[in-house]
Design a protein around this motif. Structure first.
Motif, short mmCIF file in Angstrom:
data_model
loop_
_atom_site.label_atom_id
_atom_site.label_comp_id
_atom_site.label_asym_id
_atom_site.label_seq_id
_atom_site.Cartn_x
_atom_site.Cartn_y
_atom_site.Cartn_z
N GLU A 151 0.83 -1.21 0.00
CA GLU A 151 0.00 0.00 0.00
C GLU A 151 0.86 1.26 0.00
N THR A 152 2.09 1.14 0.46
CA THR A 152 3.00 2.30 0.49
C THR A 152 3.85 2.40 -0.77
N GLY A 153 3.61 1.52 -1.73
CA GLY A 153 4.33 1.58 -3.00
C GLY A 153 5.65 0.84 -3.03
N GLU A 154 5.96 0.11 -1.95
CA GLU A 154 7.19 -0.66 -1.91
C GLU A 154 6.96 -2.06 -2.48
N LEU A 155 8.05 -2.72 -2.90
CA LEU A 155 7.91 -4.07 -3.41
C LEU A 155 7.38 -4.98 -2.32
N ASN A 156 6.42 -5.80 -2.68
CA ASN A 156 5.84 -6.74 -1.72
C ASN A 156 6.64 -8.03 -1.76
N HIS B 57 12.50 -11.83 -12.06
CA HIS B 57 12.81 -10.45 -11.65
C HIS B 57 12.80 -9.45 -12.79
N GLU B 58 12.26 -9.84 -13.93
CA GLU B 58 12.37 -9.01 -15.13
C GLU B 58 11.97 -7.55 -14.90
N ASP B 59 10.86 -7.33 -14.27
CA ASP B 59 10.31 -5.97 -14.17
C ASP B 59 10.62 -5.25 -12.87
N PHE B 60 11.50 -5.84 -12.04
CA PHE B 60 11.70 -5.27 -10.71
C PHE B 60 13.18 -5.18 -10.34
N PRO B 61 13.54 -4.19 -9.52
CA PRO B 61 14.93 -3.99 -9.11
C PRO B 61 15.35 -4.95 -8.01
N LEU B 62 15.30 -6.24 -8.34
CA LEU B 62 15.67 -7.28 -7.39
C LEU B 62 16.86 -8.05 -7.94
N THR B 63 17.62 -8.64 -7.06
CA THR B 63 18.73 -9.49 -7.48
C THR B 63 18.45 -10.92 -7.03
#
Length: 221
Positions: free
Chosen positions: A41-46, A146-152
């Protein structure tokens, strides 16, 4: 056997690009992440969603791939014809034995998707034979989601295009493809390889896909 000859023999007319499930009769499209949205809800990655995704793709992979299976790790890289390909982090990062890098084969194909710039683009397809024990499986599966997200971990992009990675099981004639955190596609040559998987993880399949899957697998819902 290289990937081109393997596909001609085992999956004739199949083009190894996203949406393999729609090209082949025997297959399953699994939806990932349940009802958990990618952002809080705060816009952070879940991260709870991604924990579930990791569990699902690892479970499916473990059901289908054993240590003695002969595999091909295939990567499609979509790029401008005038730009040299960068090093593929798919192989540098997820092959345990770096000597295997010298066994990678590459072939260039026309760009497979509709685009106004299609004539300026191309697809380079890399492949290497391996076994499960040769791969860093956990990292490979996570990077695919992880294609669309800044995750490693991450595969890395070339000209804003994320590589597509297919794991081909030549022993069982199964192709496994995670297109991103939303889902994965699995196709096979024999129904009995996928029917138990569909029944066991029935809840991971969207209702809209079930009729087509059940027809291909010869099972009743």
């Amino acid at each position: 056997m290289d990937i081109e000859n393997y596909l001609k023999l085992k999956f004739p007319r199949l083009e190894l690009v996203p949406s393999i499930y729609y090209q082949w009769e025997i297959g399953i499209h699994f939806s990932l992440g349940g009802d958990i949205y990618q952002l809080t809800e705060t816009g952070e990655l879940n991260l709870e969603r991604f924990k579930l995704v990791y569990k699902q793709i690892t479970t499916l992979f473990d059901e289908l791939f054993q240590n003695d299976d002969e595999l091909l790790l295939v990567t499609n890289l979509y790029k401008d014809k005038t730009v040299a390909a960068r090093k593929l982090k798919v192989y540098q990062s997820f092959l345990k034995c770096k000597k295997d890098l010298y066994r990678i084969k590459v072939k260039t194909y026309p760009y497979p998707f509709e685009s106004d710039d299609a004539e300026q683009l191309e697809m380079q397809q890399f492949s290497v034979p391996c076994k499960r024990e040769d791969l860093i499986i956990s990292g490979l599966l996570k990077a695919a989601s992880h294609e669309d997200f800044p995750l490693t971990p991450k595969f890395g992009k070339t000209l804003n295009s994320y590589p597509d990675v297919f794991i081909v099981n030549m022993t069982k004639d199964i192709i496994f493809f995670i297109y991103d955190d939303r889902g994965c596609e699995i196709i096979a040559n024999q129904r009995d390889l996928l029917s138990p998987l569909y029944e066991k993880y029935y809840d991971w399949v969207e209702e809209v896909d079930r009729k087509r899957i059940e027809k291909g697998l010869g099972v009743k819902g």
